[in-house]
Design an enzyme around this catalytic site. Structure first.
Site, PDB file in Angstrom:
ATOM      1  CB  SER A 137      -0.954   0.004   1.186  1.00  0.00           C
ATOM      2  OG  SER A 137      -0.207  -0.080   2.386  1.00  0.00           O
ATOM      3  CG  HIS A 166      -4.332  -1.168  -1.200  1.00  0.00           C
ATOM      4  ND1 HIS A 166      -4.826   0.113  -1.306  1.00  0.00           N
ATOM      5  CD2 HIS A 166      -3.940  -1.312   0.091  1.00  0.00           C
ATOM      6  CE1 HIS A 166      -4.733   0.727  -0.136  1.00  0.00           C
ATOM      7  NE2 HIS A 166      -4.196  -0.121   0.735  1.00  0.00           N
ATOM      8  CE  LYS A 206      -7.245  -0.398   2.246  1.00  0.00           C
ATOM      9  NZ  LYS A 206      -6.652  -1.510   2.947  1.00  0.00           N
TER      10      LYS A 206
END
Ligand SMILES: *Cc1c(COP(=O)(O)O)cnc(C)c1O
Length: 391
Positions: free
Chosen positions: A180, A208, A239
């Site tokens: 990340s 992610h 996310k």
């Protein structure tokens, strides 16, 4: 009171060292622009990759679920908290990921606490990338298994570690899919090959990568064409999916075992009906169209190319995570502060989150950004970069 003195001291230390975290308050919905201190600011910090956090299709699904199911699950999943919505979400996740089954839990963090301690006992060995997410580290800490920490993305060292432990029957390799802070990818094809060679299990935390990599955002296993070869895929709905929640996807037996024994499943209440309904809506949108994912990548490529042309160092990201490398923490904080004065919200990231001397602004691109938004941000980066002598 004396018994609290250590906390006062710890907070004072954080302030002295410049590590005290001032948390900004968002006064409305999450989007390309957010209101902070009464003013709209262009948002370059959230993980809202696809702009789903305030998408009317998701909010409508959430409201409808509240009307049908209420706001709370009332219990842990195993006692009375499993609603038909949870099962619907699990079916949707498994279909989207192309796995036999999936389990929904409350958060991405909880996926790691669910899986790692359940699979790994004291006679087992796990192999973990040194830059893995804090929730993986916490999952590892809950086991008594032997740990082998390999240097970041270093499959040669991983191979040596596997060889040295070849007599241990149960082995688990754990990696983030997308890291990340730098936006680089795990060398998953090489990891999977080693795992097959040494009969080890592979687990990837795709937090992610979900909604970002692969066809229609199906994640890193799809990106590398590794369907059926990654044993455990974990991820988050917080996310790209814009909501909240976590999932584990894999073989039916694995999911059944988690349902029987994983502690976050057994001892923490289920995700709420509006969250679950919004997650289902997000998956259905992505199954129907890859438009949001394409827009995200277009934005990221445009933004990075423009910043690089201005002379900024954007690291070695392979994803829409765009680090703008600034070196010293002081420079990064000054940069972020100046951007904020120009109504650009982009947080500085410094030690201990990233190594000393590698402080940066981490710009998070989103499909929600318009071309005008990006041009505005690029202009402000140029302005502040020149002011501070970075470019
Ligand atoms: C963000 C993140 C998590 C935590 O997800 P939540 O749903 O916010 O708990 C877990 N793992 C990785 C790799 C992440 O990036």
């Amino acid at each position: 009171m004396a018994k609290w003195a250590f906390i006062e001291q710890a907070l004072a230390d954080l302030r002295d060292k410049g590590l005290y975290n001032t948390i900004r308050t968002i006064e409305g919905p999450m989007g390309a622009w957010v209101s902070i201190e009464g003013k709209p600011r262009l948002n370059l910090c959230s993980n809202n990759y696809l702009g789903f956090a305030n998408d009317p299709r998701l909010t409508k699904a959430a409201i409808a679920a509240i009307e049908q199911y209420g706001v709370g699950p009332g219990a842990v999943r195993s006692i009375a908290g499993t609603m038909s919505l949870h099962l619907e979400l699990e079916t949707a996740i498994a279909r989207f990921k192309g796995t036999e089954a999936a389990l929904s839990v409350q958060s991405g963090l909880n996926t790691n606490l669910a899986v790692i301690p359940l699979l790994m006992g004291k006679d087992d060995v796990l192999f973990t990338d040194e830059l893995n997410h804090a929730s993986i580290i916490d999952g590892v800490r809950l086991t008594k298994a032997k740990r082998e920490i390999f240097p970041h993305r270093d499959v040669e060292t991983l191979a040596l570690q596997l060889e040295a432990n070849r007599d241990i029957a149960k082995k688990l390799i754990i990696t983030d899919g997308v890291f990340s802070m730098d936006g680089d990818l795990a060398p998953l094809p090489a990891i999977v090959e080693l795992a097959e060679q040494y009969d080890a299990m592979v687990m990837v935390d795709d937090a992610h990568g979900e909604g970002v990599l692969g066809r229609h955002g199906r994640g890193i296993a799809d990106h590398f064409g590794l369907h059926g070869r990654v044993d455990i895929e974990c991820g988050t709905m917080s996310k790209a999916f814009g909501v909240m929640g976590g999932y584990i996807a894999g073989k039916a037996e694995l999911i059944e075992y988690l349902r029987q024994r994983a502690r976050p499943f057994l001892f923490s209440s289920a995700a709420t009906p509006p969250d679950v309904a919004a997650c289902i809506a997000a998956i259905e949108i992505l199954e129907a169209s890859d438009e949001p994912v394409r827009k995200l990548w277009e934005n990221a490529k445009y933004f990075t190319a423009k910043l690089q042309a201005l002379g900024f160092d954007c690291g070695h990201s392979e994803t829409p995570i765009t680090p703008v490398m600034l070196g010293e923490a002081k420079t990064a904080w000054a940069f972020s502060k100046r951007l904020f004065e120009e109504d650009i919200f982009a947080t500085a990231i410094a030690f201990p989150t990233v190594p000393r001397g590698a402080a940066r602004i981490r710009a998070m691109l989103s499909a929600a950004h318009s071309r005008e938004d990006l041009d505005l941000a690029i202009g402000k980066f140029a302005l502040v970069g020149q002011e501070l002598g970075v470019i």
